[in-house]
Motif scaffolding. Structure first.
Motif, mmCIF file in Angstrom:
data_model
loop_
_atom_site.group_PDB
_atom_site.id
_atom_site.type_symbol
_atom_site.label_atom_id
_atom_site.label_comp_id
_atom_site.label_asym_id
_atom_site.label_seq_id
_atom_site.Cartn_x
_atom_site.Cartn_y
_atom_site.Cartn_z
ATOM 1 N N GLY A 101 45.857 50.253 68.771
ATOM 2 C CA GLY A 101 46.445 49.136 68.020
ATOM 3 C C GLY A 101 45.617 47.881 68.130
ATOM 4 N N LYS A 102 46.334 46.716 68.049
ATOM 5 C CA LYS A 102 45.614 45.444 68.037
ATOM 6 C C LYS A 102 45.097 45.046 69.415
ATOM 7 N N ASN A 103 46.023 44.823 70.374
ATOM 8 C CA ASN A 103 45.481 44.435 71.690
ATOM 9 C C ASN A 103 46.350 44.810 72.890
ATOM 10 N N SER A 104 47.585 45.249 72.678
ATOM 11 C CA SER A 104 48.477 45.425 73.847
ATOM 12 C C SER A 104 47.931 46.441 74.848
ATOM 13 N N SER A 105 47.340 47.543 74.348
ATOM 14 C CA SER A 105 46.906 48.571 75.314
ATOM 15 C C SER A 105 45.671 48.098 76.090
ATOM 16 N N ARG A 106 44.898 47.211 75.467
ATOM 17 C CA ARG A 106 43.740 46.664 76.198
ATOM 18 C C ARG A 106 44.232 45.687 77.260
ATOM 19 N N LYS A 107 45.182 44.835 76.826
ATOM 20 C CA LYS A 107 45.697 43.795 77.741
ATOM 21 C C LYS A 107 46.354 44.438 78.967
ATOM 22 N N SER A 108 47.011 45.547 78.767
ATOM 23 C CA SER A 108 47.753 46.174 79.885
ATOM 24 C C SER A 108 46.835 47.049 80.739
ATOM 25 N N GLY A 109 45.615 47.312 80.240
ATOM 26 C CA GLY A 109 44.709 48.167 81.027
ATOM 27 C C GLY A 109 44.880 49.643 80.715
ATOM 28 N N VAL A 110 45.869 49.966 79.880
ATOM 29 C CA VAL A 110 46.110 51.383 79.537
ATOM 30 C C VAL A 110 44.902 51.940 78.779
ATOM 31 N N TYR A 111 44.360 51.115 77.883
ATOM 32 C CA TYR A 111 43.243 51.587 77.050
ATOM 33 C C TYR A 111 42.064 52.005 77.931
ATOM 34 N N ASP A 112 41.714 51.178 78.903
ATOM 35 C CA ASP A 112 40.593 51.517 79.803
ATOM 36 C C ASP A 112 40.893 52.798 80.582
ATOM 37 N N GLN A 113 42.126 52.924 81.053
ATOM 38 C CA GLN A 113 42.470 54.147 81.800
ATOM 39 C C GLN A 113 42.235 55.387 80.927
ATOM 40 N N VAL A 114 42.652 55.266 79.646
ATOM 41 C CA VAL A 114 42.489 56.408 78.735
ATOM 42 C C VAL A 114 40.998 56.691 78.526
ATOM 43 N N GLN A 115 40.238 55.622 78.248
ATOM 44 C CA GLN A 115 38.797 55.804 77.999
ATOM 45 C C GLN A 115 38.107 56.429 79.193
ATOM 46 N N GLN A 116 38.439 55.929 80.394
ATOM 47 C CA GLN A 116 37.798 56.487 81.611
ATOM 48 C C GLN A 116 38.133 57.965 81.770
ATOM 49 N N SER A 117 39.395 58.288 81.531
ATOM 50 C CA SER A 117 39.804 59.688 81.703
ATOM 51 C C SER A 117 39.091 60.579 80.683
ATOM 52 N N LEU A 118 38.964 60.109 79.463
ATOM 53 C CA LEU A 118 38.273 60.905 78.428
ATOM 54 C C LEU A 118 36.809 61.109 78.830
ATOM 55 N N LYS A 119 36.174 60.038 79.270
ATOM 56 C CA LYS A 119 34.741 60.117 79.618
ATOM 57 C C LYS A 119 34.546 60.977 80.866
ATOM 58 N N ALA A 120 35.474 60.852 81.818
ATOM 59 C CA ALA A 120 35.353 61.650 83.054
ATOM 60 C C ALA A 120 35.474 63.144 82.738
ATOM 61 N N SER A 121 36.076 63.454 81.601
ATOM 62 C CA SER A 121 36.203 64.874 81.215
ATOM 63 C C SER A 121 35.088 65.273 80.260
ATOM 64 N N GLY A 122 34.071 64.411 80.166
ATOM 65 C CA GLY A 122 32.869 64.780 79.400
ATOM 66 C C GLY A 122 32.968 64.539 77.911
ATOM 67 N N LEU A 123 34.005 63.819 77.464
ATOM 68 C CA LEU A 123 34.147 63.600 76.014
ATOM 69 C C LEU A 123 33.328 62.400 75.560
ATOM 70 N N ALA A 124 32.663 62.538 74.404
ATOM 71 C CA ALA A 124 32.055 61.378 73.739
ATOM 72 C C ALA A 124 33.182 60.707 72.958
ATOM 73 N N VAL A 125 33.257 59.366 72.983
ATOM 74 C CA VAL A 125 34.403 58.663 72.375
ATOM 75 C C VAL A 125 33.938 57.696 71.286
ATOM 76 N N ILE A 126 34.470 57.865 70.092
ATOM 77 C CA ILE A 126 34.223 56.921 68.989
ATOM 78 C C ILE A 126 35.509 56.093 68.871
ATOM 79 N N GLU A 127 35.397 54.793 68.835
ATOM 80 C CA GLU A 127 36.621 53.961 68.840
ATOM 81 C C GLU A 127 37.017 53.522 67.433
ATOM 82 N N HIS A 128 38.321 53.564 67.189
ATOM 83 C CA HIS A 128 38.876 53.051 65.922
ATOM 84 C C HIS A 128 40.134 52.254 66.270
ATOM 85 N N SER A 129 39.936 50.948 66.482
ATOM 86 C CA SER A 129 41.091 50.136 66.927
ATOM 87 C C SER A 129 41.612 49.313 65.755
ATOM 88 N N GLY A 130 42.657 48.511 66.023
ATOM 89 C CA GLY A 130 43.156 47.597 65.010
ATOM 90 C C GLY A 130 44.272 48.130 64.148
#
Ligand code: NZQ
Ligand code: ZN
Length: 387
Positions: free
Chosen positions: A38-67
């Motif tokens: 979405g716009k910013n709530s998941s970034r502000k809460s830190g949830v977005y980073d947790q998700v990104q880290q978990s995806l990357k730790a599992s070897g996934l390449a991540v393309i972002e589509h926010s907003g």
């Protein structure tokens, strides 16, 4: 009880500290993911980073589509589809509320289609293939995390249309109630209203008058949604309140309540979608405007279920049947007001003079949803009770 087939493929991982599983769960479906947010709530809460880290730790390449914005729009879905196609992503990950999950579903279908994804929404094409979808839900409301439906607004046409397809269930949804601690009071309330509306659409439109299993399940969901919303509004960090609201909202629209009811309709949503399309009002807020009016209109011809609702949900035992039925509606309307969700067009700053335009817009969705008995005049009658 009517014949039914119930099948829901979504794996739910529920509870605290569950976001860390999104990486391994998503990696099962591919190596490259489009991460929709979405716009910013998941970034502000830190949830977005947790998700990104978990995806990357599992070897996934991540393309972002926010907003993704609330009441998500087609243009932003088109951009996501283009990104998914250009980068040949194999799986879509949604982190957010229903708007984000719905957009991700539309992208997963559009990424596998040669035609405009909007054709799915107007019934011109059906989904043949879709990318797998996983999700981390951050708001208790829509039930999108465990169903096959989605709703998108075509801004040019001022149409907010929805459809469902069994290929669009999320494969895995992670529901951690602690991430909803940051949901503000208004969206906490709107989410509870939406969950309650999903139940009422089935409860009051089934034509089968012998559905005791479903009735008591639905009545319980309404009671739980109200009680847990009250708890969450009193203390935003009340884990039990947030957990019960989250699970009630998911169960309210994952197919279970409707199993065995036979034909049902979604008239309150059909009308509300026009309010959100024209005025960009929050979905739950639009529903609390429409629900009491539609109930008053329906009760005139079919009071029986309203008496049962009043007796079982609000323990109203005195008065004639019509008094009990009216009292049940009044209690629900009063609760909407208590949680600061608007209960009239005027309270939602929707001009009465627009009633005809809203009705004509809603009729178009009614045709796609095969609810032809709701012609413009009937919808205007209902909206006149929502003033
Ligand atoms: O965009 P961000 O910054 O994330 O802010 C969002 C948004 O402004 C914010 N939010 C979400 N999680 C949060 C948070 N703020 C703080 N903390 C968090 N943890 O809340 C706002 C509303 O988010 P949104 O996703 O729009 O809300 P909701 O989950 O109610 O979704 C509404 C959409 O769902 C559709 C509605 O039409 C509407 O477009 N529905 C989908 C259905 C389905 N797929 O089955 C059925 C429903 O009837 C409904 O129609
Ligand atoms: Zn809804």
């Amino acid at each position: 009880m009517q014949n039914f087939v119930f099948q829901n493929p979504t794996k739910i991982i529920f509870g605290t500290n569950t976001i860390k599983h999104i990486g391994e769960e998503t990696a099962a479906f591919g190596n490259k993911a489009l991460l929709v947010s979405g716009k910013n709530s998941s970034r502000k809460s830190g949830v977005y980073d947790q998700v990104q880290q978990s995806l990357k730790a599992s070897g996934l390449a991540v393309i972002e589509h926010s907003g993704v914005r609330s009441n998500p729009v087609l243009n932003h879905v088109h951009e996501g589809i283009q990104l998914a196609k250009n980068n040949k992503v194999e799986v879509i990950v949604a982190v957010g509320g229903g708007s984000v999950v719905d957009s991700a579903k539309a992208i997963s279908a559009g990424a596998c289609a040669e035609h405009d994804v909007w054709k799915f929404f107007i019934g011109k094409k059906s989904v043949k293939k879709a990318l797998p979808l996983t999700c981390v839900l951050t708001l208790a409301a829509s039930g999108s995390e465990m169903n096959s439906g989605m709703v998108i607004t075509n801004e040019e046409k001022k149409q907010k249309f929805g459809f469902a397809n069994k290929l669009l269930y999320p494969m895995v949804s992670i529901l951690d109630p602690t991430v909803t601690y940051t949901v503000p009071p208004d969206y906490t309330s709107y989410g509870a209203v939406d969950a309650i509306a999903h139940v009422l659409e089935y409860y009051f439109t089934t034509e089968d008058s012998h559905t005791p299993v479903q009735d008591r399940f639905m009545e319980g969901l309404v009671i739980n949604a109200m009680e847990s919303c009250d708890q969450a509004l009193k203390n935003p960090n009340d884990y039990q309140g947030r957990a019960n609201l989250m699970w009630s909202a998911t169960l309210a629209l994952n197919g279970l309540t409707g199993a065995g009811l036979g034909k049902v309709g979604f008239p309150m949503h059909m009308i509300e979608h026009s309010l959100s399309a024209f005025y960009d009002i929050a979905h739950g807020a639009g529903l609390s405007v429409v629900i009491p009016g539609w109930m008053k209109w329906k009760m005139q011809t079919d009071p029986t279920k309203f008496v049962q609702f009043a007796e079982r949900v609000f323990h109203i035992v005195t008065g004639s049947d019509s008094e009990k039925a009216a009292a049940g509606i009044a209690h629900l309307e009063k609760w909407f007001q208590k949680i600061n969700s608007p209960t009239s067009l005027s309270e939602a700053d929707i001009p009465e003079k627009d009633i005809q335009k809203i009705a004509e817009n809603a009729v178009e969705l009614g045709k796609i949803w095969r609810m032809r008995k709701y012609d413009a005049q009937t919808i205007e009658e209902i909206l006149a009770l929502c003033k």
